[in-house]
Design an enzyme around this catalytic site. Structure first.
Site, mmCIF file in Angstrom:
data_model
loop_
_atom_site.group_PDB
_atom_site.id
_atom_site.type_symbol
_atom_site.label_atom_id
_atom_site.label_comp_id
_atom_site.label_asym_id
_atom_site.label_seq_id
_atom_site.Cartn_x
_atom_site.Cartn_y
_atom_site.Cartn_z
ATOM 1 N NE ARG A 71 -0.305 3.487 -6.885
ATOM 2 C CZ ARG A 71 -0.642 2.835 -7.738
ATOM 3 N NH1 ARG A 71 0.292 2.773 -8.726
ATOM 4 N NH2 ARG A 71 -1.416 1.909 -7.823
ATOM 5 N N GLY A 72 -0.586 4.785 -0.738
ATOM 6 C CA GLY A 72 -1.626 5.454 0.141
ATOM 7 C C GLY A 72 -0.850 6.364 1.267
ATOM 8 N N GLY A 124 0.854 -1.206 0.072
ATOM 9 C CA GLY A 124 0.128 0.115 0.061
ATOM 10 C C GLY A 124 0.861 1.247 -0.026
ATOM 11 C CB SER A 165 -8.455 1.330 11.793
ATOM 12 O OG SER A 165 -9.913 1.188 11.961
ATOM 13 C CB THR A 192 -5.921 7.183 16.706
ATOM 14 O OG1 THR A 192 -7.155 7.973 17.089
ATOM 15 C CG2 THR A 192 -4.790 8.307 16.431
ATOM 16 C CG ASN A 193 -9.646 9.680 14.182
ATOM 17 O OD1 ASN A 193 -10.459 8.818 13.538
ATOM 18 N ND2 ASN A 193 -10.293 10.154 15.308
ATOM 19 N NE ARG A 249 -5.444 -1.049 -6.422
ATOM 20 C CZ ARG A 249 -6.586 -0.820 -5.666
ATOM 21 N NH1 ARG A 249 -7.543 -1.845 -5.918
ATOM 22 N NH2 ARG A 249 -6.751 -0.172 -5.065
ATOM 23 C CG HIS A 270 -11.277 10.657 8.127
ATOM 24 N ND1 HIS A 270 -10.327 9.752 7.878
ATOM 25 C CD2 HIS A 270 -12.281 9.690 8.234
ATOM 26 C CE1 HIS A 270 -10.232 8.675 7.893
ATOM 27 N NE2 HIS A 270 -11.668 8.499 8.172
ATOM 28 C CE1 TYR A 310 -11.187 -0.890 5.574
ATOM 29 C CE2 TYR A 310 -11.022 -0.279 7.957
ATOM 30 C CZ TYR A 310 -10.477 -0.332 6.690
ATOM 31 O OH TYR A 310 -9.064 0.334 6.400
#
Ligand SMILES: NC(=O)c1ccc[n+]([C@@H]2O[C@H](COP(=O)([O-])OP(=O)(O)OC[C@H]3O[C@@H](n4cnc5c(N)ncnc54)[C@H](OP(=O)(O)O)[C@@H]3O)[C@@H](O)[C@H]2O)c1
Length: 329
Positions: free
Chosen positions: A17-18, A15, A110, A167-168, A39, A182, A139
């Site tokens: 590129r996230g 992941g 998460s 967390t966030n 991907r 968000h 999820y």
């Protein structure tokens, strides 16, 4: 800040590129070989491709920051895809890593894994102690499957596999879609627009009294690299560790900080007719602090860095503002 030293030579960042994966890549030092795969080259839902990738590339460790993520609307409309894709990716990667003898695996979940009515602050022990929040249940179940599978590989085979529960997050690479982002990026984008247009006021949803916690993604990357090396030889790692600041503030306080950072001088109004959500959401970071790591980026500094990144990403035409890429945490 110099990068933390890592006892692994070659690390696969899934992941990359996230938002999280790219922060981890930025944080890993030059002495580490960072392995990535787009991907298009490696679809993590393809078990054979994953195993073959590990066999050919033989990383020493994996940081698993890949996920199919989406906002409340996407989670509600496509629970099948959210459960199947995320559980499949996690199982493929964890099992493939074990089968190919990869020494270390750090899985990312998460705090949506904790029950809807979790006592605050949320402790790791609260897992599976009550019903999940229904809007992102699929999820969360996939994430629980991933963290439990790491735990079972460790218990049954002694694999050094475990998980981190952030967390966030906020920071470079965040999603700024007006309806699907968000709260923090949504406010930053709105206050930026208001400052630019010279608006007299900005109205935020709800009473502004709900309390939330935010961690800069560069701090998360630092924590993940620290956790990869934890514990020292001979000690058992925790199966999952919350990663947060343990500090919260009200949404109104957050709005004031953001207004200050973007230079908005007008009035901030609340709209009590809109829902506040859970009154408090904050992680217990005792376990994290016991490993010797604490966050370093204070919220105001982090917001300034994030706003600079927002302006850069806007100028360069690469601001993420499309609806389907938003973590449901
Ligand atoms: N953002 C937050 O506030 C937050 C908070 C807590 C926890 N987390 C957790 O952190 C992790 C990463 O989140 P993020 O915000 O960085 O998400 P993100 O920016 O959307 O990145 C997800 C990455 O996963 C990749 N991916 C998705 N499906 C794939 C597949 N089938 N094969 C290969 N790669 C695939 C995506 O690739 P493409 O680039 O090709 O799309 C993307 O690079 C997630 O587990 C999330 O739950 C995030």
């Amino acid at each position: 800040m110099s990068p933390p030293s890592v006892p692994y030579r070659k690390i696969f960042v899934a992941g990359h590129r996230g938002m999280v994966g790219s922060a981890v890549c930025r944080r890993l030092g030059a002495e580490t070989e960072v392995l990535t795969a787009d991907r298009e080259r490696l679809d993590l839902t393809d078990a054979r491709a994953v195993e073959q990738f590990f066999a050919e590339n033989r990383p020493d460790a994996v940081i698993f920051a890949a996920a199919k993520v989406g906002g409340i609307a996407a989670n509600a409309a496509y629970p099948v895809q959210f459960l199947v894709d995320n559980a499949t990716m996690a199982i493929n990667a964890i099992r493939g890593a074990y089968e190919q003898g990869i020494e270390r695996f750090l899985f990312l979940g998460s705090t949506c894994i904790y029950p809807r009515d979790c006592p605050q602050p949320m402790r790791e022990e609260a897992l599976l102690s009550g019903p999940l929040e229904s809007t992102n249940e699929a999820y969360a179940i996939a994430k629980i499957a991933g963290l439990k599978l790491c735990q079972y590989y460790r218990k049954q085979y002694g694999a050094k596999f475990n998980s981190a529960m952030p967390t966030n997050l906020y920071g470079p690479g965040d999603n700024y879609h007006p309806e699907h982002s968000h709260v923090l990026p949504a406010l930053l984008s709105r206050f930026h627009d208001a400052a630019r247009s010279g608006a007299n006021s900005v109205t935020i949803w709800g009473t502004g009294t709900a309390r939330r916690e935010f961690l800069h993604v560069d701090d998360l990357a630092d924590a993940l690299i620290h956790l990869l090396a934890w514990p020292p030889a001979g000690r058992e790692p925790a199966d999952w560790v919350n990663v947060g600041t343990g500090e919260d503030l009200t949404i109104l306080e957050l709005a004031r900080l953001i207004a200050d950072v973007v230079g908005f001088r007008g009035e901030i109004l609340t709209d009590p007719g809109r829902p506040d959500g859970t009154p408090v959401k904050r992680t217990d970071v005792t376990r994290l602090h016991q490993t010797g790591w604490r966050h370093r980026i204070a919220l105001h500094d982090g917001l300034q860095k994030t706003y600079a990144a927002f302006l850069r990403e806007t100028d360069e035409g690469r601001l993420r503002n499309h609806p389907d890429r938003l973590a449901s945490s």
